[in-house]
Write a protein that holds these residues in place. Structure first.
Motif, PDB file in Angstrom:
ATOM      1  N   ALA A 156      31.670  45.595  45.697  1.00  0.00           N
ATOM      2  CA  ALA A 156      31.537  45.307  44.268  1.00  0.00           C
ATOM      3  C   ALA A 156      32.798  45.655  43.482  1.00  0.00           C
ATOM      4  O   ALA A 156      33.269  44.868  42.663  1.00  0.00           O
ATOM      5  CB  ALA A 156      30.343  46.063  43.703  1.00  0.00           C
ATOM      6  N   GLU A 157      33.363  46.839  43.753  1.00  0.00           N
ATOM      7  CA  GLU A 157      34.511  47.237  42.935  1.00  0.00           C
ATOM      8  C   GLU A 157      35.701  46.286  43.150  1.00  0.00           C
ATOM      9  O   GLU A 157      36.377  45.894  42.200  1.00  0.00           O
ATOM     10  CB  GLU A 157      34.923  48.675  43.263  1.00  0.00           C
ATOM     11  N   THR A 158      35.936  45.903  44.394  1.00  0.00           N
ATOM     12  CA  THR A 158      37.058  45.003  44.681  1.00  0.00           C
ATOM     13  C   THR A 158      36.831  43.631  44.026  1.00  0.00           C
ATOM     14  O   THR A 158      37.744  43.056  43.450  1.00  0.00           O
ATOM     15  CB  THR A 158      37.204  44.795  46.196  1.00  0.00           C
ATOM     16  N   THR A 159      35.603  43.137  44.111  1.00  0.00           N
ATOM     17  CA  THR A 159      35.337  41.792  43.582  1.00  0.00           C
ATOM     18  C   THR A 159      35.434  41.769  42.053  1.00  0.00           C
ATOM     19  O   THR A 159      35.964  40.824  41.465  1.00  0.00           O
ATOM     20  CB  THR A 159      33.961  41.304  44.053  1.00  0.00           C
ATOM     21  N   TYR A 160      34.925  42.852  41.419  1.00  0.00           N
ATOM     22  CA  TYR A 160      35.051  42.913  39.952  1.00  0.00           C
ATOM     23  C   TYR A 160      36.525  42.897  39.571  1.00  0.00           C
ATOM     24  O   TYR A 160      36.944  42.205  38.635  1.00  0.00           O
ATOM     25  CB  TYR A 160      34.304  44.143  39.412  1.00  0.00           C
ATOM     26  N   ARG A 161      37.339  43.662  40.326  1.00  0.00           N
ATOM     27  CA  ARG A 161      38.764  43.735  39.976  1.00  0.00           C
ATOM     28  C   ARG A 161      39.475  42.414  40.269  1.00  0.00           C
ATOM     29  O   ARG A 161      40.290  41.949  39.473  1.00  0.00           O
ATOM     30  CB  ARG A 161      39.440  44.866  40.750  1.00  0.00           C
ATOM     31  N   SER A 162      39.173  41.793  41.423  1.00  0.00           N
ATOM     32  CA  SER A 162      39.916  40.573  41.766  1.00  0.00           C
ATOM     33  C   SER A 162      39.550  39.431  40.816  1.00  0.00           C
ATOM     34  O   SER A 162      40.419  38.661  40.415  1.00  0.00           O
ATOM     35  CB  SER A 162      39.678  40.169  43.220  1.00  0.00           C
ATOM     36  N   SER A 163      38.270  39.336  40.418  1.00  0.00           N
ATOM     37  CA  SER A 163      37.933  38.230  39.500  1.00  0.00           C
ATOM     38  C   SER A 163      38.521  38.510  38.116  1.00  0.00           C
ATOM     39  O   SER A 163      38.942  37.583  37.416  1.00  0.00           O
ATOM     40  CB  SER A 163      36.424  37.987  39.438  1.00  0.00           C
ATOM     41  N   SER A 164      38.607  39.783  37.720  1.00  0.00           N
ATOM     42  CA  SER A 164      39.244  40.117  36.435  1.00  0.00           C
ATOM     43  C   SER A 164      40.725  39.765  36.475  1.00  0.00           C
ATOM     44  O   SER A 164      41.285  39.242  35.508  1.00  0.00           O
ATOM     45  CB  SER A 164      39.124  41.620  36.132  1.00  0.00           C
ATOM     46  N   ASN A 165      41.385  40.065  37.612  1.00  0.00           N
ATOM     47  CA  ASN A 165      42.817  39.770  37.719  1.00  0.00           C
ATOM     48  C   ASN A 165      43.083  38.268  37.688  1.00  0.00           C
ATOM     49  O   ASN A 165      44.048  37.802  37.084  1.00  0.00           O
ATOM     50  CB  ASN A 165      43.392  40.384  39.009  1.00  0.00           C
ATOM     51  N   LEU A 166      42.200  37.499  38.326  1.00  0.00           N
ATOM     52  CA  LEU A 166      42.347  36.037  38.286  1.00  0.00           C
ATOM     53  C   LEU A 166      42.203  35.539  36.838  1.00  0.00           C
ATOM     54  O   LEU A 166      43.009  34.727  36.361  1.00  0.00           O
ATOM     55  CB  LEU A 166      41.285  35.379  39.179  1.00  0.00           C
ATOM     56  N   LEU A 167      41.160  36.025  36.140  1.00  0.00           N
ATOM     57  CA  LEU A 167      40.963  35.572  34.761  1.00  0.00           C
ATOM     58  C   LEU A 167      42.145  35.984  33.885  1.00  0.00           C
ATOM     59  O   LEU A 167      42.597  35.229  33.023  1.00  0.00           O
ATOM     60  CB  LEU A 167      39.647  36.137  34.203  1.00  0.00           C
ATOM     61  N   TYR A 168      42.671  37.188  34.128  1.00  0.00           N
ATOM     62  CA  TYR A 168      43.859  37.638  33.383  1.00  0.00           C
ATOM     63  C   TYR A 168      45.020  36.665  33.638  1.00  0.00           C
ATOM     64  O   TYR A 168      45.693  36.227  32.711  1.00  0.00           O
ATOM     65  CB  TYR A 168      44.249  39.060  33.806  1.00  0.00           C
ATOM     66  N   GLY A 169      45.237  36.328  34.912  1.00  0.00           N
ATOM     67  CA  GLY A 169      46.328  35.410  35.254  1.00  0.00           C
ATOM     68  C   GLY A 169      46.166  34.070  34.548  1.00  0.00           C
ATOM     69  O   GLY A 169      47.120  33.529  33.977  1.00  0.00           O
ATOM     70  N   LEU A 170      44.967  33.539  34.557  1.00  0.00           N
ATOM     71  CA  LEU A 170      44.733  32.227  33.940  1.00  0.00           C
ATOM     72  C   LEU A 170      44.834  32.302  32.408  1.00  0.00           C
ATOM     73  O   LEU A 170      45.442  31.435  31.772  1.00  0.00           O
ATOM     74  CB  LEU A 170      43.357  31.693  34.351  1.00  0.00           C
ATOM     75  N   LEU A 171      44.236  33.356  31.827  1.00  0.00           N
ATOM     76  CA  LEU A 171      44.237  33.461  30.361  1.00  0.00           C
ATOM     77  C   LEU A 171      45.643  33.691  29.811  1.00  0.00           C
ATOM     78  O   LEU A 171      45.954  33.278  28.688  1.00  0.00           O
ATOM     79  CB  LEU A 171      43.306  34.596  29.909  1.00  0.00           C
ATOM     80  N   THR A 172      46.500  34.366  30.598  1.00  0.00           N
ATOM     81  CA  THR A 172      47.872  34.597  30.120  1.00  0.00           C
ATOM     82  C   THR A 172      48.807  33.445  30.518  1.00  0.00           C
ATOM     83  O   THR A 172      49.989  33.475  30.188  1.00  0.00           O
ATOM     84  CB  THR A 172      48.434  35.939  30.670  1.00  0.00           C
TER      85      THR A 172
END
Ligand code: HEM
Length: 413
Positions: free
Chosen positions: A254-270
């Protein structure tokens, strides 16, 4: 202790997400990547000077050396050499919190245990989870904020989402979920509050023991029932082995998946042009997921212990030496990727090492990718004109071991 007694240990003014967010380094922007450039160039395999780091006297030399491994090639060599490098070093800290889990096992024990656990992660189970668990979980979370026109995608979606998925894979009763989320968050806050993590670990043991007893009595299709019934060469998992796995799932899954999907969204949003490209052509989503895992892997370092004399990158490692495997540096290796610090979903696809390699390679690769795919598709389908909230603080990724943005404030039409 019964499942209902567990909550009696809780104090009411404690917010596990807030406490956890502290451990993500909210407020402090840390970026280790610039330092990795020189490490890769000058010291692919480097011995740390522990005397200098800890101010030790000459006669206080530590018994064993500590090394960092910093290039893709060297990282892969360590992970693929199960004879030269052991995972037993995890016992000391991780073992106290998770129990004797697969992460700290060497061959042949690891092989048998993995063979048993894998029986719960079949293609059929994945298909059932996708439609019955993962889709409904992400849509329910979006339902809660869609009318507001703005949200923090971390606290309102990416953080609760994978814990919700695990609760539903285990088919926990709806009433138990708040308590489960609390225990799970406390367990993974081990870096900030070891005592609380150990308490949560004991509480989870009591809670899961009850659930396992029920599922052994009346087996169903849920993950715990499948683990309880799994068999390989006449061997089955004990309650403690199942519990160690379930606890590990909260961190490794869970912790890894929450972080990886957040990082992807950060990459796309920026990078709004890449967000628009993925929104318009969803066939780009798999390569966007891999690029985010390469660019900002959720877990920067993992550990091994040298089990014999090993020559690596021109250095001699000895039994008992600790090896810090720098996944972050390996994933930015300029001999594999041009302009590695840039998030570019259109770059040529070359395999990264965010999921490790060798026998301990992540067991949840397909599940992690599928969860992220379902979540991002739901976000893009349901939140038109999604963009960063211009009135909020600009988001940032932080952390030196685990990395993710503490918040992702967005607005949508
Ligand atoms: C993007 C998300 C994920 C990343 C980046 C990730 C990364 C990793 C890494 C680097 C390891 C190797 C650890 C080591 O050997 O020291 C690992 C192992 C593992 N992961 Fe994942 N993981 C992710 C998601 C998941 C999910 C969703 C599950 C759920 C099943 C999972 C279950 C495991 C397990 C059980 C292991 C131990 C495997 C073994 O020791 O044989 N992971 N993961």
């Amino acid at each position: 202790m019964t499942a209902t007694d567990v909550d009696a240990t809780a104090d009411d003014d404690y917010d596990p997400f807030e406490a956890f967010n502290k451990s993500t380094g909210a407020g402090i922007v840390e970026n280790p990547y610039p330092d990795f450039v020189a490490l890769r160039r000058d010291t692919p395999v480097a011995e740390l000077d522990l005397r200098e780091m800890f101010g030790l006297a000459d006669d206080e030399a530590p018994e064993h050396a500590v090394w960092t491994v910093n290039t893709f090639e060297a990282v892969q060599a360590v992970l693929r050499d199960g004879d030269g490098f052991s995972s037993k070093g995890y016992e000391e800290i991780m073992g106290a919190v998770f129990g004797h889990s697969i992460l700290e096992m060497d061959e042949p024990e690891h092989h048998t245990y993995r063979g048993l656990i894998q029986q719960a992660f079949t293609r059929k189970a994945m298909e059932r989870w996708e439609t019955d668990v993962i889709g409904p979980a992400v849509h329910a979370l979006i339902d809660d904020f869609i009318e507001d026109g703005r949200a923090d995608l971390v606290s309102q979606l990416t953080f609760p989402f994978p814990f919700e998925v695990i609760a539903d894979q285990l088919v926990l009763p709806e009433d138990d979920k708040p308590r489960f989320h609390r225990m799970a968050t406390e367990l993974i806050s081990v870096q900030v509050d070891m005592d609380r993590a150990l308490r949560a670990s004991a509480d989870l043991h009591a809670y899961f023991s009850d659930v396992i007893a029920q599922r052994r009595a009346v087996p169903a299709q849920d993950l715990i029932s499948v683990l309880a019934q799994a068999e390989l060469d006449g061997q089955q998992l004990t309650d403690d082995e199942i519990i160690a796995f379930l606890r590990l799932l909260l961190s490794a899954g869970a912790e890894t998946t929450y972080r990886s999907s957040s990082n992807l969204l950060y990459g796309l949003l920026t990078h709004p042009e890449q967000l628009a490209a993925v929104r318009d052509d969803r066939s780009l989503l798999p390569q966007a997921i891999e690029e985010a895992l390469r660019w900002e892997p959720p877990l920067l370092t993992i550990m091994r212990t040298a089990a014999q004399d090993v020559a690596l990158g021109g250095k001699e490692l000895h039994p008992g030496d600790t090896v810090v495997i720098n996944i972050g540096a390996a994933n930015h290796d300029e001999t594999r990727w041009d302009d590695p610090e840039t998030f570019d979903i259109f770059r040529p696809q070359v395999p990264h090492i965010a999921f490790a390699s060798g026998v301990h390679m992540c067991l949840g690769i397909h599940l992690a990718r599928m969860e992220t795919m379902v979540a991002v598709n739901a976000i893009l389908d349901r939140l038109p004109d999604l963009g960063l909230d211009p009135d909020a603080e600009a988001p940032y990724i932080t952390g030196m071991v685990f990395r993710a943005p503490p918040a992702l404030p967005v607005v949508f039409g």
